[in-house]
Scaffold this active site. Sequence first.
Site, PDB file in Angstrom:
ATOM      1  N   CYS A 111       6.253   0.928   0.213  1.00 37.32           N
ATOM      2  CA  CYS A 111       4.867   0.602  -0.302  1.00 37.32           C
ATOM      3  C   CYS A 111       4.550   1.737  -1.149  1.00 37.32           C
ATOM      4  CB  CYS A 111       3.911   0.253   0.794  1.00 37.32           C
ATOM      5  SG  CYS A 111       2.243  -0.146   0.016  1.00 37.32           S
ATOM      6  N   SER A 115       0.898   1.924   2.904  1.00 35.51           N
ATOM      7  CA  SER A 115       2.090   1.705   3.789  1.00 35.51           C
ATOM      8  C   SER A 115       2.312   0.190   4.362  1.00 35.51           C
ATOM      9  CB  SER A 115       1.881   2.689   5.128  1.00 35.51           C
ATOM     10  OG  SER A 115       0.581   2.320   5.614  1.00 35.51           O
ATOM     11  N   CYS A 116       2.154  -0.452   3.531  1.00 43.54           N
ATOM     12  CA  CYS A 116       2.307  -2.277   3.741  1.00 43.54           C
ATOM     13  C   CYS A 116       3.434  -2.388   4.015  1.00 43.54           C
ATOM     14  CB  CYS A 116       1.967  -3.003   2.643  1.00 43.54           C
ATOM     15  SG  CYS A 116       0.168  -2.809   1.975  1.00 43.54           S
TER      16      CYS A 116
HETATM   17 FE    FE Z   1       0.493  -0.319   1.472  1.00 45.98          FE
END
Ligand code: FE
Length: 210
Positions: A111, A115-116
Amino acid sequence: MAHDHHDHDHDHGQEPPSDMALRVKALESLLVEKGLVDPAALDAIIDTYEHKVGPRNGARVVARAWSDPAYLDRLRADATAAIAELGYGGRQGEHMVAVENTPEVHNLVVCTLCSCYPWSVLGLPPVWYKSSPYRSRAVIDPRGVMAEFGLTVPDEAEVRVWDSTAEIRYLVIPERPAGTEGWSEEALTELVSRDSMIGVSLARAPETGA
Ligand code: FE
């Protein structure tokens, strides 16, 4: 050991809390102060994803896909629904896409923005996944990043980097290791590491002679 040394490259332990972390903390404090959220409820959510939901969910999805061609088809068509069949869903797992590794294509997930990460199948992301070196370099030098994890993808294979977003989370389906014909789904699950479902590693090879 290949899994351990990379932390030095990705984890800048000396850095002060990030701007994002401070904002999150400030927001949490404010919401608690205003009585809008219960800190115990927040802790319970974090605890669930740290301890109860983990990469084993994803490993079961992968082992099922390796074992059951009809399930693999459903995973290709609608990963969110196929993953929900096994009882996994909810936060950060609403729109899942499964990307399959083959001898011709290797997939890597990042990501770049934040921080997906697919919590519902992998739990909470590792520290290095959230680090800015990983987020920036995974796109511009994916082979270099993977080499730091001890993974060399053959030159003739194409590397595809998938940038997660708030809308789409990716799950890498690693290649099924050779020598696992006839293995039970349960046994196959043990070969599927978290890192292999992010794409920085392969599924474990079966121990020969065991
Ligand atoms: Fe993200």
